[in-house]
Structures are given as structure tokens and as C-alpha cells.
Design a protein around this motif. Structure first.
Motif, PDB file in Angstrom:
ATOM      1  N   GLU A 192       0.678  -1.001   0.236  1.00  0.00           N
ATOM      2  CA  GLU A 192      -0.154  -0.043  -0.109  1.00  0.00           C
ATOM      3  C   GLU A 192       0.443   1.321   0.289  1.00  0.00           C
ATOM      4  O   GLU A 192       0.845   2.264  -0.953  1.00  0.00           O
ATOM      5  CB  GLU A 192      -0.520  -0.265   1.203  1.00  0.00           C
ATOM      6  N   ARG A 195       2.738   2.063  -3.438  1.00  0.00           N
ATOM      7  CA  ARG A 195       1.162   2.062  -4.579  1.00  0.00           C
ATOM      8  C   ARG A 195       1.301   3.637  -4.063  1.00  0.00           C
ATOM      9  O   ARG A 195       0.899   4.526  -4.872  1.00  0.00           O
ATOM     10  CB  ARG A 195      -0.042   1.409  -4.188  1.00  0.00           C
ATOM     11  N   ASN A 196       0.910   3.740  -3.328  1.00  0.00           N
ATOM     12  CA  ASN A 196       0.863   5.107  -2.776  1.00  0.00           C
ATOM     13  C   ASN A 196       1.781   6.345  -2.959  1.00  0.00           C
ATOM     14  O   ASN A 196       1.778   7.242  -3.424  1.00  0.00           O
ATOM     15  CB  ASN A 196       0.737   5.393  -1.237  1.00  0.00           C
ATOM     16  N   HIS A 198       3.941   5.698  -5.411  1.00  0.00           N
ATOM     17  CA  HIS A 198       4.267   5.829  -7.119  1.00  0.00           C
ATOM     18  C   HIS A 198       3.085   7.204  -7.090  1.00  0.00           C
ATOM     19  O   HIS A 198       3.456   7.759  -7.919  1.00  0.00           O
ATOM     20  CB  HIS A 198       4.065   4.729  -7.811  1.00  0.00           C
TER      21      HIS A 198
END
Length: 216
Positions: A192, A195-196, A198
């Protein structure tokens, strides 16, 4: 337009800070396809560690041997790279809870530059920058290592306050979770965070391009 990119990871394959910086650069280039990009890779090509020492010793001790001309030329070269750019991407990992030695050398040399150092007039003030950070562990509030991240606040001081850059941070934590059995329970949080990181890097890259868009 001109983008300066700095990378500091000693790895290429698998480097999270490089991947985040890639995302920010790609987002920038999507808005600025004709941009010039100047690169400085401290991870693969570290600066000479004795350049700052010799220059500073000469300044403090008149009886010391003169610093090599190459050391003074390096300060000029490093400063010129920053002064020529309109915006910046810095990819920096956390090593041993602190700044990579090669980044500290780069900063120390820049602070000897007459325009960029403490006696300068902040010629970079207001220029936008993306700081892409990676950390192998977790250092947020309530974690066992809270307060052990000495990179993020330091770079905020140097890049944001000393140099005056308009700093936008994209970061990913727990990057060692996939390779550390002890961190296996944290792999979902690590994914997570990545993802955040990027998503923020892409948003910041676009935002930085917009901030220096010339008036129509």
C-alpha cells in the motif's frame, strides 16, 4: 524547460527510490516532452570524499596545502547543474537510518558554492522539486523506530529551507518487507505504501511541470 535529476541508491535493479523518481520524471515528461534532463547519479558515480575536506581545510587554515583545483571546479560544476534547471527530482534512500554518505558529500560541496551556500541569496528559491524517498522500515508515529528517520527532516531543511525549493515529497516505507521474513506480516502495508508513493510521485511530477508552465 530543464529538469535536474539526482539518484543516490547504490542499486539499480530493485531500487525503490529510483522507481519513484522514474515515475515523477515520466509524469513530468508527459507534460514536457521537449524538456532537457540533466542527471547526476551519486549511487553509481560517487563524488570524491576528500574534495570537501581539502577545500574546507584550506579555508579554515591558511597554512594548509592548497586544495586541488579539481575540487574547486567540482563545486562550480555541481552548482551550475542546479542553477541551470527549472525543476528537480531527487531520489534518495535511507541507509542505516541516515542520509547516504554520497548525498552528504554532494550537499557539503554545494554549500561551499558562493551562491547556494549560507551566504548566498537563494537563487533557487521557489523552484519546484520532487523528493522521492524510500525507507526499508517503518518510522511513523507509534512505530518502534519512530524518530529514527534522520533523512526526511534533514533534506527538508536543506532543500526546502536552505535552498528554498518548493518541495513535494513522495515516499514509500517498509520496502524490505518482501525480503525480510521478520517483516512478512507487514507486506500488505508495504504494498500500500509503495502504491501511494508512486501515485504521489506521478501527481507531483505533473504538478511540478504545471508550476513552471509558461504563460500562454
Amino acid at each position: 524547460m530543464h529538469l535536474f535529476r539526482l539518484d543516490a541508491s547504490i542499486r539499480v535493479a530493485g531500487s525503490v527510490s529510483r522507481a519513484l523518481a522514474d515515475t515523477a520524471e515520466h509524469a513530468w515528461r508527459a507534460e514536457r516532452a521537449d524538456a532537457i534532463v540533466t542527471r547526476r547519479d551519486l549511487g553509481l558515480r560517487p563524488l570524491p570524499a576528500d574534495a570537501w575536506t581539502s577545500l574546507t581545510r584550506t579555508r579554515l587554515d591558511p597554512s594548509a596545502p592548497p586544495a586541488p583545483e579539481a575540487a574547486a571546479a567540482l563545486v562550480t560544476e555541481l552548482g551550475a547543474e542546479l542553477l541551470a534547471a527549472d525543476a528537480y527530482v531527487f531520489g534518495v534512500p535511507l541507509y542505516n537510518w541516515n542520509l547516504p554518505a554520497q548525498v552528504k558529500t554532494w550537499i557539503d560541496l554545494l554549500l561551499l558554492h558562493p551562491d547556494l551556500g549560507p551566504q548566498g541569496d537563494q537563487p533557487l528559491a521557489g523552484r519546484p522539486a520532487v523528493l522521492a524517498l524510500s525507507r526499508g522500515g517503518g518510522y511513523g508515529p507509534g512505530t518502534p523506530k519512530e524518530g529514527w528517520d534522520h533523512v526526511t527532516p534533514y533534506l527538508g531543511r536543506i532543500l526546502g529551507e536552505v535552498f528554498g525549493l518548493d518541495l513535494h515529497v513522495a515516499e514509500a516505507e517498509l520496502t524490505l518487507a518482501d525480503v525480510s521474513p521478520a517483516m512478512a506480516p507487514l507486506r500488505g502495508l508495504a504494498a500500500e505504501s509503495l502504491r501511494n508513493g508512486h501515485a504521489n510521485a506521478a501527481a507531483h511530477g505533473r504538478r511540478v511541470a504545471e508550476l513552471i508552465r509558461p504563460a500562454a
